[in-house]
Write a protein that holds these residues in place. Structure first.
Motif, PDB file in Angstrom:
ATOM      1  N   THR A  95      56.809  40.150  25.561  1.00 34.50           N
ATOM      2  CA  THR A  95      56.460  39.972  24.138  1.00 34.50           C
ATOM      3  C   THR A  95      56.079  38.532  23.827  1.00 34.50           C
ATOM      4  O   THR A  95      55.948  38.166  22.663  1.00 34.50           O
ATOM      5  N   GLY A  96      55.879  37.702  24.854  1.00 34.53           N
ATOM      6  CA  GLY A  96      55.503  36.322  24.631  1.00 34.53           C
ATOM      7  C   GLY A  96      56.707  35.409  24.678  1.00 34.53           C
ATOM      8  O   GLY A  96      57.837  35.868  24.822  1.00 34.53           O
ATOM      9  N   PRO A  97      56.525  34.112  24.513  1.00 36.18           N
ATOM     10  CA  PRO A  97      55.220  33.467  24.317  1.00 36.18           C
ATOM     11  C   PRO A  97      54.347  33.405  25.563  1.00 36.18           C
ATOM     12  O   PRO A  97      53.149  33.121  25.461  1.00 36.18           O
ATOM     13  N   LYS A  98      54.939  33.687  26.734  1.00 33.99           N
ATOM     14  CA  LYS A  98      54.140  33.687  27.952  1.00 33.99           C
ATOM     15  C   LYS A  98      53.744  35.104  28.339  1.00 33.99           C
ATOM     16  O   LYS A  98      54.544  36.035  28.208  1.00 33.99           O
ATOM     17  N   ALA A  99      52.512  35.240  28.805  1.00 33.79           N
ATOM     18  CA  ALA A  99      52.031  36.508  29.353  1.00 33.79           C
ATOM     19  C   ALA A  99      51.349  36.178  30.675  1.00 33.79           C
ATOM     20  O   ALA A  99      50.435  35.346  30.711  1.00 33.79           O
ATOM     21  N   GLU A 100      51.801  36.820  31.753  1.00 35.40           N
ATOM     22  CA  GLU A 100      51.304  36.493  33.086  1.00 35.40           C
ATOM     23  C   GLU A 100      50.515  37.652  33.677  1.00 35.40           C
ATOM     24  O   GLU A 100      50.888  38.814  33.554  1.00 35.40           O
ATOM     25  N   PHE A 101      49.430  37.303  34.364  1.00 35.27           N
ATOM     26  CA  PHE A 101      48.537  38.275  34.976  1.00 35.27           C
ATOM     27  C   PHE A 101      48.223  37.799  36.391  1.00 35.27           C
ATOM     28  O   PHE A 101      48.013  36.610  36.615  1.00 35.27           O
ATOM     29  N   MET A 102      48.166  38.728  37.326  1.00 35.29           N
ATOM     30  CA  MET A 102      47.874  38.364  38.713  1.00 35.29           C
ATOM     31  C   MET A 102      46.523  38.922  39.123  1.00 35.29           C
ATOM     32  O   MET A 102      46.198  40.084  38.848  1.00 35.29           O
ATOM     33  N   THR A 103      45.724  38.096  39.782  1.00 40.99           N
ATOM     34  CA  THR A 103      44.404  38.532  40.206  1.00 40.99           C
ATOM     35  C   THR A 103      43.955  37.698  41.389  1.00 40.99           C
ATOM     36  O   THR A 103      44.709  36.893  41.937  1.00 40.99           O
ATOM     37  N   SER A 104      42.699  37.868  41.791  1.00 39.42           N
ATOM     38  CA  SER A 104      42.098  37.069  42.851  1.00 39.42           C
ATOM     39  C   SER A 104      40.608  36.965  42.564  1.00 39.42           C
ATOM     40  O   SER A 104      39.953  37.977  42.299  1.00 39.42           O
ATOM     41  N   PHE A 105      40.078  35.757  42.605  1.00 41.74           N
ATOM     42  CA  PHE A 105      38.646  35.557  42.387  1.00 41.74           C
ATOM     43  C   PHE A 105      37.926  35.779  43.712  1.00 41.74           C
ATOM     44  O   PHE A 105      38.257  35.149  44.718  1.00 41.74           O
ATOM     45  N   PRO A 106      36.942  36.679  43.748  1.00 37.78           N
ATOM     46  CA  PRO A 106      36.355  37.086  45.030  1.00 37.78           C
ATOM     47  C   PRO A 106      35.552  36.009  45.748  1.00 37.78           C
ATOM     48  O   PRO A 106      35.421  36.047  46.959  1.00 37.78           O
ATOM     49  N   LYS A 107      34.983  35.059  44.998  1.00 39.11           N
ATOM     50  CA  LYS A 107      34.207  33.988  45.638  1.00 39.11           C
ATOM     51  C   LYS A 107      34.190  32.780  44.707  1.00 39.11           C
ATOM     52  O   LYS A 107      34.579  32.866  43.538  1.00 39.11           O
ATOM     53  N   SER A 108      33.733  31.657  45.223  1.00 39.17           N
ATOM     54  CA  SER A 108      33.664  30.457  44.405  1.00 39.17           C
ATOM     55  C   SER A 108      32.581  30.607  43.334  1.00 39.17           C
ATOM     56  O   SER A 108      31.657  31.406  43.473  1.00 39.17           O
ATOM     57  N   GLY A 109      32.723  29.836  42.263  1.00 39.82           N
ATOM     58  CA  GLY A 109      31.746  29.888  41.186  1.00 39.82           C
ATOM     59  C   GLY A 109      32.404  29.693  39.832  1.00 39.82           C
ATOM     60  O   GLY A 109      33.585  29.348  39.731  1.00 39.82           O
ATOM     61  N   LEU A 125      45.996  28.226  28.757  1.00 45.33           N
ATOM     62  CA  LEU A 125      45.895  28.989  29.998  1.00 45.33           C
ATOM     63  C   LEU A 125      46.164  28.078  31.187  1.00 45.33           C
ATOM     64  O   LEU A 125      45.610  26.978  31.275  1.00 45.33           O
ATOM     65  N   THR A 126      47.007  28.532  32.095  1.00 45.46           N
ATOM     66  CA  THR A 126      47.205  27.823  33.364  1.00 45.46           C
ATOM     67  C   THR A 126      46.943  28.786  34.512  1.00 45.46           C
ATOM     68  O   THR A 126      47.219  29.983  34.412  1.00 45.46           O
ATOM     69  N   LEU A 127      46.390  28.255  35.602  1.00 37.07           N
ATOM     70  CA  LEU A 127      46.105  29.035  36.805  1.00 37.07           C
ATOM     71  C   LEU A 127      46.926  28.455  37.946  1.00 37.07           C
ATOM     72  O   LEU A 127      46.939  27.233  38.147  1.00 37.07           O
ATOM     73  N   SER A 128      47.573  29.321  38.707  1.00 36.28           N
ATOM     74  CA  SER A 128      48.385  28.844  39.819  1.00 36.28           C
ATOM     75  C   SER A 128      47.524  28.327  40.964  1.00 36.28           C
ATOM     76  O   SER A 128      47.989  27.569  41.811  1.00 36.28           O
ATOM     77  N   SER A 129      46.255  28.727  40.996  1.00 37.66           N
ATOM     78  CA  SER A 129      45.312  28.258  42.002  1.00 37.66           C
ATOM     79  C   SER A 129      43.907  28.406  41.444  1.00 37.66           C
ATOM     80  O   SER A 129      43.650  29.292  40.632  1.00 37.66           O
ATOM     81  N   THR A 130      43.006  27.542  41.883  1.00 38.83           N
ATOM     82  CA  THR A 130      41.594  27.667  41.502  1.00 38.83           C
ATOM     83  C   THR A 130      40.735  27.829  42.758  1.00 38.83           C
ATOM     84  O   THR A 130      39.573  27.431  42.780  1.00 38.83           O
ATOM     85  N   LYS A 131      41.316  28.431  43.776  1.00 39.66           N
ATOM     86  CA  LYS A 131      40.611  28.641  45.036  1.00 39.66           C
ATOM     87  C   LYS A 131      40.270  30.111  45.198  1.00 39.66           C
ATOM     88  O   LYS A 131      41.101  30.992  44.970  1.00 39.66           O
ATOM     89  N   ALA A 132      39.021  30.373  45.583  1.00 39.69           N
ATOM     90  CA  ALA A 132      38.567  31.751  45.777  1.00 39.69           C
ATOM     91  C   ALA A 132      39.426  32.479  46.800  1.00 39.69           C
ATOM     92  O   ALA A 132      39.857  31.904  47.798  1.00 39.69           O
ATOM     93  N   GLN A 133      39.701  33.747  46.518  1.00 39.22           N
ATOM     94  CA  GLN A 133      40.442  34.678  47.371  1.00 39.22           C
ATOM     95  C   GLN A 133      41.941  34.396  47.426  1.00 39.22           C
ATOM     96  O   GLN A 133      42.678  35.155  48.055  1.00 39.22           O
TER      97      GLN A 133
END
Length: 276
Positions: free
Chosen positions: A238-252, A178-186
């Motif tokens: 169908t893979g091997p990569k599957a991408e999802f977009m979201t936003s984390f509402p706050k730090s934690g 798993l990779t995340l493009s950012s680990t910053k809230a919002q």
């Protein structure tokens, strides 16, 4: 192209005793764009909310025993909601987690002609579990209602929810990174799952549709108060990569469960991340 995310707010539901028969106190309903995510904050209660009741037919659930769980949704006037829209091939998605998030289930109750959802399920040990009913009422928008229930039986030691030092897991012969493009809230964040054969390390490019998409992702804060159900950016991938977009509402600290299907079998990969 970036997709606009819409955060939905929910309020805390009443803690339920073993029978789980009390009606839930809060609701969230608001739109979300296809392929995005909807999230719920269990700290505020909007007006005109739906409510949910989660009740065990026997009056109690016991660890390692099948229990019939009944779910009913009522509107702001107390009327039973009987009509629902299909959301990723199902009328209702039921997510269940233990208090320490070490246990996760994603199942689909069936509805009868009177609007009652029913399913047989079991819990691996005694203790507290949180249940999330994720649905779309007819003519409405994505809604999630949740409630804590208590299961009888021997309780296991609680595990601390700690961030993984390495975001690579092996599950059912698959190595998933798993990779995340950012680990910053919002921030708008792309979650990328790279799925390969654990032995050959070759990417798996023949993932099958699971509930009408290449995969599904559920995200919970470590206290189970922040909930996100995230859909893929490209449902037909169908893979091997599957991408999802979201936003984390706050730090934690958040736990992420990715679910995919390969050769007729659904597999679930858990990760824990820290968001600043």
């Amino acid at each position: 192209m970036k997709r606009k995310l819409v955060l939905l707010l929910t309020g805390v539901l009443a803690f339920s005793v073993l029978s789980a028969c009390g009606a839930a106190k809060e609701d969230a309903n608001s739109g979300h764009e296809e392929h995005g995510s909807h999230s719920h904050n269990a700290s505020e209660q909007p007006a005109g909310s739906f409510k949910a009741s989660f009740a065990f037919a026997s009056g109690a659930a016991k660890a390692n025993e099948n229990s019939q769980l009944n779910i009913e949704i009522t509107d702001a006037k107390g009327n039973l909601v009987k009509d629902f829209e299909l959301s990723h091939e199902k009328l209702l998605h039921l997510i269940g987690v233990s208090k320490d998030l070490s246990y996760f289930t994603h199942i689909h109750p069936q509805i009868d002609g009177n609007g009652k959802f029913t399913i047989e399920t079991s819990f691996p040990s005694g203790g507290e579990y949180k249940l999330f009913a994720d649905f779309v009422p007819k003519g409405g928008s994505s809604t999630t209602l949740s409630e804590w229930v208590k299961v009888e039986g021997t309780e296991k030691a609680q595990e601390a929810v700690k961030a993984d030092t390495k975001l690579v897991k092996v599950v059912d012969g698959k190595e998933v990174e798993l990779t995340l493009s950012s680990t910053k809230a919002q921030d708008e964040v792309t979650l990328t799952f790279n799925i390969a054969d654990a032995q050959t390390k070759e990417g798996i490019s023949n993932l099958e549709q699971y509930l009408g998409a290449v995969g599904h992702v559920v995200v919970l804060s470590d206290d189970a108060e922040k909930y996100l159900h995230v859909h893929p950016m490209d449902e037909k991938a169908t893979g091997p990569k599957a991408e999802f977009m979201t936003s984390f509402p706050k730090s934690g600290t958040y736990k992420i469960w990715g679910q995919f299907q390969h050769q007729g079998k659904v597999f679930t990969i858990p990760f824990v991340v820290d968001i600043k």
